[in-house]
Design a protein around this motif. Structure first.
Motif, PDB file in Angstrom:
ATOM      1  N   LEU A 140       0.941  -0.967  -0.376  1.00 30.62           N
ATOM      2  CA  LEU A 140      -0.060   0.238   0.285  1.00 30.62           C
ATOM      3  C   LEU A 140       0.902   1.265   0.088  1.00 30.62           C
ATOM      4  CD1 LEU A 140      -2.483  -1.754   2.232  1.00 30.62           C
ATOM      5  CD2 LEU A 140      -2.892  -1.019  -0.111  1.00 30.62           C
ATOM      6  N   GLY A 141       1.552   1.070   0.580  1.00 31.56           N
ATOM      7  CA  GLY A 141       3.119   2.271   0.557  1.00 31.56           C
ATOM      8  C   GLY A 141       3.182   2.712  -1.218  1.00 31.56           C
ATOM      9  N   ILE A 142       3.632   1.541  -1.854  1.00 31.51           N
ATOM     10  CA  ILE A 142       4.166   2.048  -2.760  1.00 31.51           C
ATOM     11  C   ILE A 142       3.332   1.666  -3.941  1.00 31.51           C
ATOM     12  CG2 ILE A 142       5.054   0.868  -5.114  1.00 31.51           C
ATOM     13  CD1 ILE A 142       6.430  -1.161  -3.317  1.00 31.51           C
ATOM     14  N   VAL A 143       2.502   2.171  -3.151  1.00 31.00           N
ATOM     15  CA  VAL A 143       0.805   2.609  -4.497  1.00 31.00           C
ATOM     16  C   VAL A 143       0.658   4.072  -4.093  1.00 31.00           C
ATOM     17  CG1 VAL A 143      -1.653   3.386  -4.738  1.00 31.00           C
ATOM     18  CG2 VAL A 143      -0.190   0.830  -4.553  1.00 31.00           C
ATOM     19  N   ALA A 144       0.647   4.439  -2.568  1.00 33.04           N
ATOM     20  CA  ALA A 144       0.778   6.145  -1.759  1.00 33.04           C
ATOM     21  C   ALA A 144       1.926   7.090  -2.552  1.00 33.04           C
ATOM     22  CB  ALA A 144       0.326   5.812  -0.632  1.00 33.04           C
ATOM     23  N   ILE A 145       3.048   6.127  -2.537  1.00 28.54           N
ATOM     24  CA  ILE A 145       4.065   6.853  -3.398  1.00 28.54           C
ATOM     25  C   ILE A 145       3.434   7.062  -4.421  1.00 28.54           C
ATOM     26  CG2 ILE A 145       6.290   6.340  -4.133  1.00 28.54           C
ATOM     27  CD1 ILE A 145       6.993   4.940  -1.606  1.00 28.54           C
ATOM     28  N   VAL A 146       3.114   6.322  -5.458  1.00 30.88           N
ATOM     29  CA  VAL A 146       2.509   6.616  -7.151  1.00 30.88           C
ATOM     30  C   VAL A 146       2.581   7.908  -7.043  1.00 30.88           C
ATOM     31  CG1 VAL A 146       2.061   5.420  -8.933  1.00 30.88           C
ATOM     32  CG2 VAL A 146       3.758   3.918  -7.865  1.00 30.88           C
ATOM     33  N   TYR A 147       0.820   8.141  -6.825  1.00 27.69           N
ATOM     34  CA  TYR A 147       0.119   9.343  -6.497  1.00 27.69           C
ATOM     35  C   TYR A 147       0.582  10.051  -5.873  1.00 27.69           C
ATOM     36  CZ  TYR A 147      -3.695   5.879  -7.448  1.00 27.69           C
ATOM     37  OH  TYR A 147      -4.314   5.085  -8.121  1.00 27.69           O
ATOM     38  N   ALA A 148       1.268  10.225  -4.640  1.00 30.66           N
ATOM     39  CA  ALA A 148       2.081  11.502  -4.408  1.00 30.66           C
ATOM     40  C   ALA A 148       2.730  12.217  -4.942  1.00 30.66           C
ATOM     41  CB  ALA A 148       2.939  10.951  -3.153  1.00 30.66           C
ATOM     42  N   CYS A 149       3.455  11.295  -6.305  1.00 33.96           N
ATOM     43  CA  CYS A 149       4.811  11.797  -7.573  1.00 33.96           C
ATOM     44  C   CYS A 149       3.695  12.178  -7.888  1.00 33.96           C
ATOM     45  CB  CYS A 149       5.249  10.494  -7.200  1.00 33.96           C
ATOM     46  SG  CYS A 149       6.575  10.011  -6.398  1.00 33.96           S
ATOM     47  N   LYS A 150       1.957  12.091  -8.938  1.00 30.99           N
ATOM     48  CA  LYS A 150       2.352  12.487  -9.920  1.00 30.99           C
ATOM     49  C   LYS A 150       1.509  14.165  -9.529  1.00 30.99           C
ATOM     50  CE  LYS A 150      -0.087   7.965 -11.765  1.00 30.99           C
ATOM     51  NZ  LYS A 150      -1.730   8.071 -11.742  1.00 30.99           N
ATOM     52  N   ILE A 151       1.182  14.491  -7.770  1.00 36.35           N
ATOM     53  CA  ILE A 151       0.850  15.460  -7.502  1.00 36.35           C
ATOM     54  C   ILE A 151       1.145  17.381  -8.795  1.00 36.35           C
ATOM     55  CG2 ILE A 151      -0.198  17.280  -5.449  1.00 36.35           C
ATOM     56  CD1 ILE A 151       0.376  14.973  -3.822  1.00 36.35           C
ATOM     57  N   ASN A 152       2.394  17.423  -8.086  1.00 34.07           N
ATOM     58  CA  ASN A 152       3.405  18.497  -7.965  1.00 34.07           C
ATOM     59  C   ASN A 152       3.044  17.900 -10.223  1.00 34.07           C
ATOM     60  OD1 ASN A 152       4.131  19.181  -5.919  1.00 34.07           O
ATOM     61  ND2 ASN A 152       5.817  18.388  -6.196  1.00 34.07           N
ATOM     62  N   SER A 153       3.369  17.487 -11.517  1.00 36.35           N
ATOM     63  CA  SER A 153       3.086  17.510 -12.518  1.00 36.35           C
ATOM     64  C   SER A 153       1.506  17.737 -13.703  1.00 36.35           C
ATOM     65  CB  SER A 153       3.714  15.649 -13.237  1.00 36.35           C
ATOM     66  OG  SER A 153       2.971  14.707 -12.197  1.00 36.35           O
ATOM     67  N   ALA A 161      -8.244  19.824 -10.789  1.00 33.74           N
ATOM     68  CA  ALA A 161      -9.072  18.278 -10.290  1.00 33.74           C
ATOM     69  C   ALA A 161      -7.928  17.343 -10.366  1.00 33.74           C
ATOM     70  CB  ALA A 161      -9.833  18.738 -11.502  1.00 33.74           C
ATOM     71  N   GLY A 162      -7.390  17.187 -11.113  1.00 34.82           N
ATOM     72  CA  GLY A 162      -6.393  15.326 -11.004  1.00 34.82           C
ATOM     73  C   GLY A 162      -5.176  15.203 -10.054  1.00 34.82           C
ATOM     74  N   ALA A 163      -4.922  16.027  -9.812  1.00 34.71           N
ATOM     75  CA  ALA A 163      -3.956  16.831  -8.617  1.00 34.71           C
ATOM     76  C   ALA A 163      -4.406  17.088  -6.933  1.00 34.71           C
ATOM     77  CB  ALA A 163      -3.173  18.848  -8.400  1.00 34.71           C
ATOM     78  N   GLN A 164      -5.446  17.701  -6.678  1.00 33.54           N
ATOM     79  CA  GLN A 164      -7.105  17.394  -5.815  1.00 33.54           C
ATOM     80  C   GLN A 164      -6.688  15.660  -5.623  1.00 33.54           C
ATOM     81  OE1 GLN A 164      -9.757  19.528  -6.702  1.00 33.54           O
ATOM     82  NE2 GLN A 164      -9.060  20.853  -4.884  1.00 33.54           N
ATOM     83  N   ASN A 165      -7.214  15.260  -7.027  1.00 34.39           N
ATOM     84  CA  ASN A 165      -7.219  13.318  -6.712  1.00 34.39           C
ATOM     85  C   ASN A 165      -5.903  12.440  -6.731  1.00 34.39           C
ATOM     86  OD1 ASN A 165      -9.539  11.262  -7.271  1.00 34.39           O
ATOM     87  ND2 ASN A 165      -8.637  11.158  -8.648  1.00 34.39           N
ATOM     88  N   ALA A 166      -5.542  12.637  -7.637  1.00 33.98           N
ATOM     89  CA  ALA A 166      -4.057  12.293  -6.890  1.00 33.98           C
ATOM     90  C   ALA A 166      -3.316  12.530  -5.068  1.00 33.98           C
ATOM     91  CB  ALA A 166      -3.163  12.287  -7.506  1.00 33.98           C
ATOM     92  N   ALA A 167      -3.722  13.480  -4.795  1.00 33.06           N
ATOM     93  CA  ALA A 167      -3.476  13.994  -2.748  1.00 33.06           C
ATOM     94  C   ALA A 167      -4.280  13.392  -2.634  1.00 33.06           C
ATOM     95  CB  ALA A 167      -3.718  15.373  -3.351  1.00 33.06           C
ATOM     96  N   LYS A 168      -5.497  13.141  -3.087  1.00 34.88           N
ATOM     97  CA  LYS A 168      -6.949  12.129  -1.866  1.00 34.88           C
ATOM     98  C   LYS A 168      -6.457  11.064  -2.158  1.00 34.88           C
ATOM     99  CE  LYS A 168     -11.506  11.209  -1.915  1.00 34.88           C
ATOM    100  NZ  LYS A 168     -13.476  11.760  -2.529  1.00 34.88           N
ATOM    101  N   LYS A 169      -6.000  10.630  -2.712  1.00 40.19           N
ATOM    102  CA  LYS A 169      -5.697   8.968  -3.146  1.00 40.19           C
ATOM    103  C   LYS A 169      -4.402   8.427  -2.578  1.00 40.19           C
ATOM    104  CE  LYS A 169      -8.734   7.602  -7.105  1.00 40.19           C
ATOM    105  NZ  LYS A 169      -7.975   7.060  -8.543  1.00 40.19           N
ATOM    106  N   ALA A 170      -3.310   9.177  -2.464  1.00 38.22           N
ATOM    107  CA  ALA A 170      -1.844   9.304  -2.255  1.00 38.22           C
ATOM    108  C   ALA A 170      -2.333   9.265  -0.486  1.00 38.22           C
ATOM    109  CB  ALA A 170      -0.681  10.317  -1.868  1.00 38.22           C
ATOM    110  N   LYS A 171      -3.324  10.002   0.275  1.00 38.87           N
ATOM    111  CA  LYS A 171      -3.605  10.326   1.746  1.00 38.87           C
ATOM    112  C   LYS A 171      -4.708   9.262   1.986  1.00 38.87           C
ATOM    113  CE  LYS A 171      -6.008  12.807   5.103  1.00 38.87           C
ATOM    114  NZ  LYS A 171      -6.714  14.494   5.582  1.00 38.87           N
ATOM    115  N   MET A 172      -5.106   8.650   1.282  1.00 42.65           N
ATOM    116  CA  MET A 172      -5.409   7.568   1.317  1.00 42.65           C
ATOM    117  C   MET A 172      -4.979   6.403   1.892  1.00 42.65           C
ATOM    118  SD  MET A 172      -9.045   5.681  -0.588  1.00 42.65           S
ATOM    119  CE  MET A 172      -7.943   5.351  -2.128  1.00 42.65           C
ATOM    120  N   PHE A 173      -4.161   5.487   1.034  1.00 43.50           N
ATOM    121  CA  PHE A 173      -3.526   5.221   0.645  1.00 43.50           C
ATOM    122  C   PHE A 173      -1.884   4.792   2.091  1.00 43.50           C
ATOM    123  CE2 PHE A 173      -5.437   3.983  -3.903  1.00 43.50           C
ATOM    124  CZ  PHE A 173      -5.292   2.681  -3.360  1.00 43.50           C
TER     125      PHE A 173
END
Length: 410
Positions: A140-153, A161-173
Motif C-alpha cells: 500500500l505504501g508503494i501505491v501511495a508513493i505513485v499517487y504522491a509523485c503525480k501531484i506536482n506534475s 482537479a487531477g492533482a486533488q484526486n491524486a493527493a486524496k488517493k495518496a493520503k488514503m493509501f
C-alpha cells in the motif's frame, strides 16, 4: 420632434414611434428628460450607462447604438445590451458582470472563474508515503508513493482537479497502509505474549531443553521398533540394591549403573566398567568436540538397553569425543524396557519411585512443570545450570519415568 429611444423623426401628434414602437411623450416633457439625461451623462462619463439614448451618427442607420436600451431587431448581437441572452457569459459589460475574470484565473481554477485555488504540496504527501512504505505496509505504501509523485506534475500542467484526486488517493493509501501495519503489529504482539506465557513454565536450562528434544526423538524411534523388539527374549532381573558408595542427596552427583557407582564428571572408562559400550553409529569416537562444549553420546548394553550421556570438553582446545569426560547421564523407562540394566540415583531413587519418595530424599523442587503427559521436577546448584538433577513423573501413574543427572565440573 425625434423619438427619445431610436432618434428617428416622429410625425406630429404621434403617440407611438413608427420605428421602435416606443410611446411618445409631449415635447416639453421630452426636452426636460433629454436635458436631465445629458447632464447625468456628462457627470458620470460612463458610455455604457443604463438608459443612455442612442444618437444618429449621420449615416442614417437606425438602431446602431450598441448601448441602446431595449433596442429591437438586433438578434442579440449587441454585446452591451441590457438583458442580452445567449452570450454564455462572454459579455464583459453585461448587467451583473463583475469584470474580474481573466484567462489566468480561468486556467488556474481548472476552467472555473473565481479566486485561484491554493496549491497542493506534493512533497508532504510523498514523505509520508515513503515513511509508510519503509515502516509499515510495503504494497500500500508503494501505491501511495505513485499517487504522491503525480501531484506536482498535474498542477504544473493545469490539471488541478487531477492533482486533488491524486493527493486524496495518496493520503488514503498512506492511512490504510499505516493502520493495517498497526493492526498486524498488535496481533503479533498479542500472539507473542500468549506464546511466551504458554512456555514460561518450561525449564530454562539449555542442557535440559536439548535433552528433552533428543529423548523425544529417540522415544519415537523406539516405539516404531517395538514390533522388532517383541521377538527378543527380555531378561528380567531384580533391581540391584543401592550400594553404600551411592550418595543420599541429589547434589552428591553420584549414579549407580548395575553394581558400579560413579561420580560425575567421570571418564568414559568408568561407564564402560558398568558393562556398557558407546554407540559409535550414533557418534563416532573420533568426532571432535570444541573447547568448553559438550556432545550427546549413547552407551548400550548387550540387551540394547541404552543410557544417554554428556561428553564434555572442559579444556581450551578441541578433542575427540572418546577422550572427553562424562558430565552426567539421562535415562527413561523406554531405555530400560529390555531389562537387565539398573540405574539408581542418590537416595535409592529409580524407575517407578513415587513423588513422595523423591521429594523426601531431595526436598522441594526448585522448579516444577506439569504437562499433559508428564510432570518435571528440577533441582539446581546455586553456581551453575550444569549442576542439576531432574526427575520426571508419568502424568497418569504419578511414578518416575525419567531421570537426569548433570555435573560438568564448571
Amino acid at each position: 420632434m425625434k423619438c427619445k429611444f431610436c432618434g428617428n423623426d416622429l410625425p406630429e401628434e404621434s403617440k407611438f414611434c413608427p420605428s421602435c414602437g416606443a410611446p411618445v411623450e409631449p415635447e416639453e416633457k421630452q426636452e426636460q428628460s433629454e436635458q436631465s439625461a445629458g447632464a447625468q451623462q456628462q457627470e458620470n462619463q460612463n458610455p455604457y450607462e443604463y438608459g443612455v439614448p442612442g444618437t444618429d451618427n449621420g449615416s442614417g442607420a437606425q438602431n446602431e447604438n450598441p448601448y441602446q436600451y431595449g433596442s429591437a431587431g438586433q438578434d442579440n448581437e449587441n454585446p452591451y445590451q441590457y438583458g442580452s441572452a445567449g452570450q454564455n457569459n462572454e459579455n464583459p459589460y453585461q448587467y451583473g458582470s463583475t469584470g474580474q475574470n481573466t484567462s489566468a484565473d480561468y486556467n488556474a481554477n481548472n476552467g472555473t472563474y473565481g479566486q485561484p485555488q491554493k496549491p497542493i504540496n506534493g512533497t508532504t504527501y510523498l514523505i509520508f508515503a515513503i515513511i509508510s512504505t519503509l515502516l509499515c505496509c510495503l504494497p500500500l505504501g508503494i501505491v501511495a508513493i505513485v499517487y504522491a509523485c503525480k501531484i506536482n506534475s498535474l498542477q504544473r500542467s493545469g490539471d488541478y482537479a487531477g492533482a486533488q484526486n491524486a493527493a486524496k488517493k495518496a493520503k488514503m493509501f498512506t492511512i490504510i497502509g499505516t493502520v493495517a501495519a498497526l493492526v498486524v503489529s498488535i496481533f503479533y504482539i498479542i500472539f507473542a505474549i500468549v506464546i511466551g506465557i504458554g512456555s514460561s513454565d518450561f525449564d530454562d536450562d539449555p542442557v535440559s531443553n536439548v535433552v528433552e528434544n533428543v529423548i523425544e526423538d529417540k522415544n519415537d524411534s523406539k516405539k516404531a521398533d517395538d514390533s522388532d523388539k517383541s521377538d527378543k527374549t527380555a531378561k528380567t532381573t531384580e533391581p540391584a540394591a543401592a550400594s553404600s558408595g551411592l550418595g543420599t542427596s541429589w547434589d552428591s552427583y553420584t549414579v549407580q549403573i548395575n553394581d558400579k557407582v560413579m561420580t560425575f564428571p567421570c571418564t568414559k572408562a568408568d561407564v564402560e566398567a558398568a558393562g556398557l559400550s558407546m554407540d559409535t553409529e550414533y557418534t563416532a569416537e573420533n568426532y571432535m568436540v570444541n573447547a568448553n562444549e559438550y556432545e550427546l553420546v549413547y552407551f548400550m548394553d548387550a540387551n540394547d538397553n541404552e543410557i544417554m550421556a554428556y561428553a564434555i570438553n572442559n579444556t581450551d582446545t578441541a578433542m575427540e569425543v572418546k577422550d572427553c569426560l562424562i558430565g552426567g547421564v539421562s535415562v527413561d523407562d523406554y531405555d530400560l524396557e529390555n531389562g537387565g540394566l539398573t540405574v539408581i540415583f542418590p537416595g535409592g531413587i529409580q524407575m517407578g519411585a513415587s513423588k513422595d519418595a523423591v521429594t523426601g530424599a531431595y526436598g522441594e523442587a526448585d522448579d516444577t512443570y506439569d504437562g499433559d503427559s508428564r510432570s518435571m521436577y528440577s533441582w539446581y546448584s546455586d553456581d551453575s545450570y550444569y549442576k542439576s538433577c531432574e526427575i520426571d513423573f508419568d502424568a497418569e501413574s504419578g511414578l518416575v519415568c525419567m531421570m537426569t543427572m548433570q555435573n560438568f565440573g564448571q
